[in-house]
Write an enzyme that holds these catalytic residues in place. Structure first.
Site, PDB file in Angstrom:
ATOM      1  N   GLU A  25     -17.746 -36.954  16.735  1.00 58.36           N
ATOM      2  CA  GLU A  25     -18.817 -36.119  17.315  1.00 58.36           C
ATOM      3  C   GLU A  25     -19.106 -35.551  18.666  1.00 58.36           C
ATOM      4  O   GLU A  25     -17.831 -35.778  19.792  1.00 58.36           O
ATOM      5  CB  GLU A  25     -20.125 -37.393  17.380  1.00 58.36           C
ATOM      6  CG  GLU A  25     -21.694 -36.906  18.220  1.00 58.36           C
ATOM      7  CD  GLU A  25     -22.130 -36.509  17.428  1.00 58.36           C
ATOM      8  OE1 GLU A  25     -21.782 -35.106  16.868  1.00 58.36           O
ATOM      9  OE2 GLU A  25     -23.455 -36.530  16.576  1.00 58.36           O
ATOM     10  N   ASP A  26     -19.817 -34.323  18.989  1.00 55.36           N
ATOM     11  CA  ASP A  26     -20.179 -33.729  19.786  1.00 55.36           C
ATOM     12  C   ASP A  26     -20.400 -34.867  21.441  1.00 55.36           C
ATOM     13  O   ASP A  26     -19.938 -35.304  22.598  1.00 55.36           O
ATOM     14  CB  ASP A  26     -20.627 -32.556  20.209  1.00 55.36           C
ATOM     15  CG  ASP A  26     -22.676 -32.882  19.589  1.00 55.36           C
ATOM     16  OD1 ASP A  26     -22.149 -33.764  19.254  1.00 55.36           O
ATOM     17  OD2 ASP A  26     -22.882 -31.379  19.463  1.00 55.36           O
TER      18      ASP A  26
ATOM     19  N   ASP B 269     -26.465 -39.838  22.407  1.00 64.75           N
ATOM     20  CA  ASP B 269     -27.173 -40.384  23.166  1.00 64.75           C
ATOM     21  C   ASP B 269     -27.503 -41.054  23.321  1.00 64.75           C
ATOM     22  O   ASP B 269     -27.680 -42.521  23.533  1.00 64.75           O
ATOM     23  CB  ASP B 269     -28.260 -38.629  22.833  1.00 64.75           C
ATOM     24  CG  ASP B 269     -29.285 -38.341  23.822  1.00 64.75           C
ATOM     25  OD1 ASP B 269     -29.127 -38.975  24.374  1.00 64.75           O
ATOM     26  OD2 ASP B 269     -30.133 -37.890  24.124  1.00 64.75           O
TER      27      ASP B 269
ATOM     28  N   PHE C 178     -29.318 -33.080  30.285  1.00 70.51           N
ATOM     29  CA  PHE C 178     -29.919 -31.810  29.138  1.00 70.51           C
ATOM     30  C   PHE C 178     -28.170 -30.952  28.939  1.00 70.51           C
ATOM     31  O   PHE C 178     -28.413 -30.247  30.140  1.00 70.51           O
ATOM     32  CB  PHE C 178     -30.444 -31.747  28.839  1.00 70.51           C
ATOM     33  CG  PHE C 178     -30.432 -30.601  27.395  1.00 70.51           C
ATOM     34  CD1 PHE C 178     -31.048 -32.431  25.940  1.00 70.51           C
ATOM     35  CD2 PHE C 178     -30.287 -29.402  26.931  1.00 70.51           C
ATOM     36  CE1 PHE C 178     -30.665 -31.525  25.018  1.00 70.51           C
ATOM     37  CE2 PHE C 178     -30.159 -29.449  26.163  1.00 70.51           C
ATOM     38  CZ  PHE C 178     -30.460 -30.147  24.996  1.00 70.51           C
TER      39      PHE C 178
ATOM     40  N   ARG D 200     -23.841 -22.652  22.507  1.00 72.80           N
ATOM     41  CA  ARG D 200     -22.206 -23.402  22.003  1.00 72.80           C
ATOM     42  C   ARG D 200     -21.316 -22.862  22.004  1.00 72.80           C
ATOM     43  O   ARG D 200     -20.611 -22.972  22.379  1.00 72.80           O
ATOM     44  CB  ARG D 200     -23.253 -23.051  20.734  1.00 72.80           C
ATOM     45  CG  ARG D 200     -24.079 -23.795  19.978  1.00 72.80           C
ATOM     46  CD  ARG D 200     -24.060 -23.907  18.450  1.00 72.80           C
ATOM     47  NE  ARG D 200     -24.999 -24.813  17.112  1.00 72.80           N
ATOM     48  CZ  ARG D 200     -24.963 -25.889  17.510  1.00 72.80           C
ATOM     49  NH1 ARG D 200     -24.737 -26.976  17.624  1.00 72.80           N
ATOM     50  NH2 ARG D 200     -26.637 -26.400  16.760  1.00 72.80           N
TER      51      ARG D 200
HETATM   52  P1  IMP Z   1     -27.882 -39.615  19.169  1.00 74.70           P
HETATM   53  O1  IMP Z   1     -28.349 -39.898  17.314  1.00 74.70           O
HETATM   54  O2  IMP Z   1     -29.360 -39.500  19.838  1.00 74.70           O
HETATM   55  O3  IMP Z   1     -27.055 -40.004  19.941  1.00 74.70           O
HETATM   56  O4  IMP Z   1     -27.793 -37.644  18.946  1.00 74.70           O
HETATM   57  C1  IMP Z   1     -26.861 -36.779  19.109  1.00 74.70           C
HETATM   58  C2  IMP Z   1     -27.394 -35.280  18.995  1.00 74.70           C
HETATM   59  O5  IMP Z   1     -28.308 -35.637  20.002  1.00 74.70           O
HETATM   60  C3  IMP Z   1     -25.981 -34.441  19.783  1.00 74.70           C
HETATM   61  O6  IMP Z   1     -24.631 -34.694  18.704  1.00 74.70           O
HETATM   62  C4  IMP Z   1     -26.284 -33.584  19.790  1.00 74.70           C
HETATM   63  O7  IMP Z   1     -26.741 -32.850  18.984  1.00 74.70           O
HETATM   64  C5  IMP Z   1     -28.513 -33.752  20.540  1.00 74.70           C
HETATM   65  N1  IMP Z   1     -27.949 -34.203  21.512  1.00 74.70           N
HETATM   66  C6  IMP Z   1     -28.114 -35.525  22.330  1.00 74.70           C
HETATM   67  N2  IMP Z   1     -27.656 -34.926  23.657  1.00 74.70           N
HETATM   68  C7  IMP Z   1     -28.218 -34.035  23.776  1.00 74.70           C
HETATM   69  C8  IMP Z   1     -27.704 -32.569  25.152  1.00 74.70           C
HETATM   70  O8  IMP Z   1     -27.379 -32.698  26.321  1.00 74.70           O
HETATM   71  N3  IMP Z   1     -27.146 -31.526  25.157  1.00 74.70           N
HETATM   72  C9  IMP Z   1     -27.385 -31.269  23.850  1.00 74.70           C
HETATM   73  N4  IMP Z   1     -27.919 -31.415  22.584  1.00 74.70           N
HETATM   74  C10 IMP Z   1     -27.810 -32.917  23.135  1.00 74.70           C
HETATM   75 MG    MG Z   2     -24.358 -33.483  17.494  1.00 73.99          MG
END
Ligand code: IMP
Ligand code: MG
Length: 179
Positions: free
Chosen positions: A99-100, A103, A152, A165
């Site tokens: 995963e990137d 959050d 962010f 990206r």
């Molecule tokens: P989670 O389900 O909230 O953990 O979501 C993770 C996803 O939210 C990541 O794979 C991103 O696609 C998006 N995301 C969370 N934080 C950021 C950020 O700071 N910048 C861009 N995308 C984010």
């Molecule tokens: Mg993602």
């Protein structure tokens, strides 16, 4: 006239490359004889996956899964669904989810549960970035690149409204009124 927001480098491409090499070294030891299935979560992980697998000198398979995203804002709708599923059976396989950024944890916790229901030999998680301050559900990250504060970020595959990206560095957007 459209004014582009100001970007500030948070993690340089040089530091990213060093972290990718470090993670690959750990993963390579753990998966040497396991023929892992690397599962990238689209779209954000595509750059990280492509760099990571090129540092892994072991037999492996790569595939991608696409999950529902939260749209152009950062707040989770709370429900994650599979948009494009894996085309391979994972029963008995050692699966490494890549995963990137993690959050709230909703995306990766959903995916790891979803994969575990399919009878894999193991499921582990590798994330380039962790943003623990906004966590809603606990997630065990087995391989982690960087921890960042509640900012962010964009670049290195990570987008804001589908843009940025392609940036080689991970940057902060300095803009008022963003999601
Ligand atoms: P989670 O389900 O909230 O953990 O979501 C993770 C996803 O939210 C990541 O794979 C991103 O696609 C998006 N995301 C969370 N934080 C950021 C950020 O700071 N910048 C861009 N995308 C984010
Ligand atoms: Mg993602």
């Amino acid at each position: 006239m459209v004014t582009e927001p100001e970007l500030e480098v948070l993690i340089s491409k040089r530091k990213i490359a060093a972290a990718v090499r470090r993670l690959a070294a750990e993963i390579q030891v753990d998966y040497r004889d396991k023929y892992p299935l690397i599962v990238g979560i689209l779209k954000g992980s595509f750059v990280f996956v492509s760099d990571l697998v090129r540092c892994l000198d072991i037999p492996l398979q790569v595939d991608f899964i696409r999950l529902s995203s939260y749209g152009s804002c950062t707040e989770s709708a709370g429900k994650v669904t599979v948009i494009n599923d894996l085309p391979v059976h994972i029963q008995g396989r050692h699966v490494l989810v890549v995963e990137d950024i993690i959050d709230t944890g909703l995306t990766t916790s959903f995916l790891c549960d979803y994969l575990r229901q399919q009878g894999p030999a193991s499921v582990k998680l590798c994330s380039l970035i962790d943003k623990p301050s906004r966590r809603i559900v606990p997630v065990k990250i087995d391989y982690l690149g960087f921890t960042v504060p509640n900012l962010f970020i964009v670049g290195y595959g990570i987008d804001y409204d589908e843009k940025y990206r392609n940036l080689p560095d991970i940057c902060i957007i300095k803009e008022e009124g963003k999601c």
